[in-house]
Design a protein around this motif. Structure first.
Motif, mmCIF file in Angstrom:
data_model
loop_
_atom_site.group_PDB
_atom_site.id
_atom_site.type_symbol
_atom_site.label_atom_id
_atom_site.label_comp_id
_atom_site.label_asym_id
_atom_site.label_seq_id
_atom_site.Cartn_x
_atom_site.Cartn_y
_atom_site.Cartn_z
ATOM 1 N N UNK A 56 0.830 -1.203 0.000
ATOM 2 C CA UNK A 56 0.000 0.000 0.000
ATOM 3 C C UNK A 56 0.856 1.239 0.000
ATOM 4 N N UNK A 57 0.187 2.384 -0.141
ATOM 5 C CA UNK A 57 0.874 3.675 -0.160
ATOM 6 C C UNK A 57 -0.027 4.725 0.462
ATOM 7 N N UNK A 58 0.591 5.684 1.150
ATOM 8 C CA UNK A 58 -0.124 6.849 1.663
ATOM 9 C C UNK A 58 0.732 8.078 1.429
ATOM 10 N N UNK A 245 -8.529 -4.898 -8.172
ATOM 11 C CA UNK A 245 -8.318 -3.571 -7.605
ATOM 12 C C UNK A 245 -8.153 -3.654 -6.092
ATOM 13 N N UNK A 246 -7.148 -2.946 -5.582
ATOM 14 C CA UNK A 246 -6.886 -2.929 -4.153
ATOM 15 C C UNK A 246 -7.015 -1.502 -3.624
ATOM 16 N N UNK A 247 -5.885 -0.820 -3.372
ATOM 17 C CA UNK A 247 -5.945 0.520 -2.827
ATOM 18 C C UNK A 247 -6.400 1.535 -3.857
ATOM 19 N N UNK A 248 -7.530 2.191 -3.596
ATOM 20 C CA UNK A 248 -8.089 3.180 -4.504
ATOM 21 C C UNK A 248 -7.905 4.577 -3.919
ATOM 22 N N UNK A 254 -12.956 12.337 -9.071
ATOM 23 C CA UNK A 254 -12.296 11.313 -9.870
ATOM 24 C C UNK A 254 -11.833 10.171 -8.989
ATOM 25 N N UNK A 255 -12.198 8.962 -9.400
ATOM 26 C CA UNK A 255 -11.750 7.743 -8.750
ATOM 27 C C UNK A 255 -10.614 7.143 -9.564
ATOM 28 N N UNK A 256 -9.509 6.851 -8.882
ATOM 29 C CA UNK A 256 -8.391 6.142 -9.501
ATOM 30 C C UNK A 256 -8.377 4.733 -8.937
ATOM 31 N N UNK A 257 -8.503 3.729 -9.822
ATOM 32 C CA UNK A 257 -8.632 2.340 -9.407
ATOM 33 C C UNK A 257 -7.593 1.486 -10.116
ATOM 34 N N UNK A 258 -6.495 1.131 -9.451
ATOM 35 C CA UNK A 258 -5.513 0.241 -10.069
ATOM 36 C C UNK A 258 -6.119 -1.120 -10.356
ATOM 37 N N UNK A 259 -5.825 -1.610 -11.560
ATOM 38 C CA UNK A 259 -6.106 -3.000 -11.873
ATOM 39 C C UNK A 259 -4.761 -3.677 -12.102
ATOM 40 N N UNK A 260 -4.734 -4.924 -12.430
ATOM 41 C CA UNK A 260 -3.466 -5.635 -12.412
ATOM 42 C C UNK A 260 -2.430 -5.034 -13.362
ATOM 43 N N UNK A 290 -0.817 -2.147 -6.933
ATOM 44 C CA UNK A 290 -1.731 -2.493 -5.839
ATOM 45 C C UNK A 290 -2.412 -1.302 -5.208
ATOM 46 N N UNK A 291 -1.912 -0.120 -5.371
ATOM 47 C CA UNK A 291 -2.495 1.025 -4.671
ATOM 48 C C UNK A 291 -2.062 2.298 -5.383
ATOM 49 N N UNK A 292 -2.742 3.400 -5.061
ATOM 50 C CA UNK A 292 -2.443 4.676 -5.696
ATOM 51 C C UNK A 292 -2.690 5.797 -4.697
ATOM 52 N N UNK A 293 -1.859 6.831 -4.759
ATOM 53 C CA UNK A 293 -2.032 8.024 -3.940
ATOM 54 C C UNK A 293 -1.788 9.245 -4.809
#
Length: 330
Positions: A56-58, A245-248, A254-260, A290-293
């Motif tokens: 994850x990321x913050x 999708x994991x960490x959104x 705007x929603x940022x949603x990582x996919x594989x 896995x995640x986005x910030x």
């Protein structure tokens, strides 16, 4: 806890990563944003310790990124300006993880502890442990987290639950017995006992509800959850699927949603009840995101490299890409 246990239970639901120097494939057409030098020349690749295995990321108000490790739960902090990093917290040891993370306005870092069933609150500057909370049951994996004005909310990957850490009037952290266990109801469809279901979590644009990814229902869906009672309503996304999708992150509407292998970009209505995909980002540097910030005009994404088995010498990183549609200032 062994890494192989995480793999069998489906690591992609407990943390993975995206990154890229940016190709934006808009729905109905293709537009490409050429990489160019930023005005401040901050690095576009952030190196993490070998063998770290990020999940994850913050990123808070200050220009620092925090990364959690699946192997022992260490937290690593990296300067976005220089790329230099340091271990902020060594973790709680074998059997513990650090999956989702988020920083609040007080500079506190909230860490979802995976199979360890622990929520940890750290001082984001010193790494000092401010509080720990035990949550859930033996089958609980504390997955991802969002911090709102009133509470920090965590997903349980396997049990159709959210865990809430409510704040006092001035943001005070509560005692253990104040932690909320909130069953998900309404439209929520829970997977089987060994199937990862609830993954990423964010706040709706109007900040009145939560958005929770359900990675198992109908190929990967999104739900709007009322934090008062757990009622979940499926968000209409026009056929968009979020299976890995994991960490959104939600920034504005705007929603940022990582996919594989890519990043879905979704425009939401203010209530978060509907959305439409407006683009997707792909980049050769993506290595299972896995995640986005979000920080200013950049998105930061750690690369999990799953299913590569981590060794002490396995290299890991996170990458920066421009916020889609804004380009890169020169």
């Amino acid at each position: 806890m062994e890494h192989r246990t995480l793999s069998r239970r489906g690591f992609l639901g407990l943390g993975a990563a995206l990154g890229g120097a940016v190709a934006l494939d808009a729905v109905g057409g293709t537009a490409r944003a050429a990489a160019g030098p930023r005005r401040d020349r901050w690095p576009t690749t952030l190196r993490l310790p070998n063998g770290f295995h990020p999940a994850g990321i913050a990123v808070g108000r200050a220009p620092y990124a925090y990364f959690g490790s699946l192997l022992g739960g260490a937290v690593h902090r990296v300067s976005l300006a220089t790329g230099e990093g340091t271990v902020l917290h060594p973790g709680l040891g074998e059997g513990h993880n650090a999956v989702g993370l988020q920083v609040d306005a007080h500079g506190r870092l909230f860490v979802a502890g995976g199979w360890g069933r622990v929520v940890t609150v750290l001082d984001g500057a010193t790494g000092a442990v401010l509080r720990t909370y035990q949550v859930g049951a033996a089958s609980t994996a504390v997955n991802h987290v969002v911090v709102t004005a009133r509470a920090a909310w965590f997903t349980d990957a396997f049990n159709g639950l959210l865990f809430g850490v409510p704040f006092g009037p001035r943001g005070e952290l509560p005692a253990q017995d104040a932690v909320v266990t909130l069953p998900l109801s309404g439209d929520w469809v829970q997977g089987t006992a060994d199937q990862i279901t609830a993954t990423g979590i964010a706040e709706t644009p109007d900040r009145r509800a939560l958005l929770v990814v359900n990675s198992s229902a109908d190929g990967g869906t999104l739900y709007r959850v009322d934090p008062a009672d757990g009622t979940a309503r499926r968000v209409a996304l026009g056929g968009l699927k979020l299976p890995t999708t994991n960490g959104i992150a939600v920034h504005g509407r705007t929603l940022y949603a990582p996919r594989q292998y890519d990043l879905a970009v979704v425009r939401l209505d203010r209530a978060g009840g509907r959305g439409r995909q407006v683009g997707e980002v792909a980049d050769p540097r993506f290595d299972v995101p896995c995640a986005v910030a979000v920080y200013r005009d950049r998105l930061y994404l750690p690369n999990s490299r799953f299913p590569l088995d981590p060794t002490p010498d396995t290299e890991y990183n996170a990458i920066a890409i421009p916020v889609p549609g804004k380009g890169i200032p020169s």
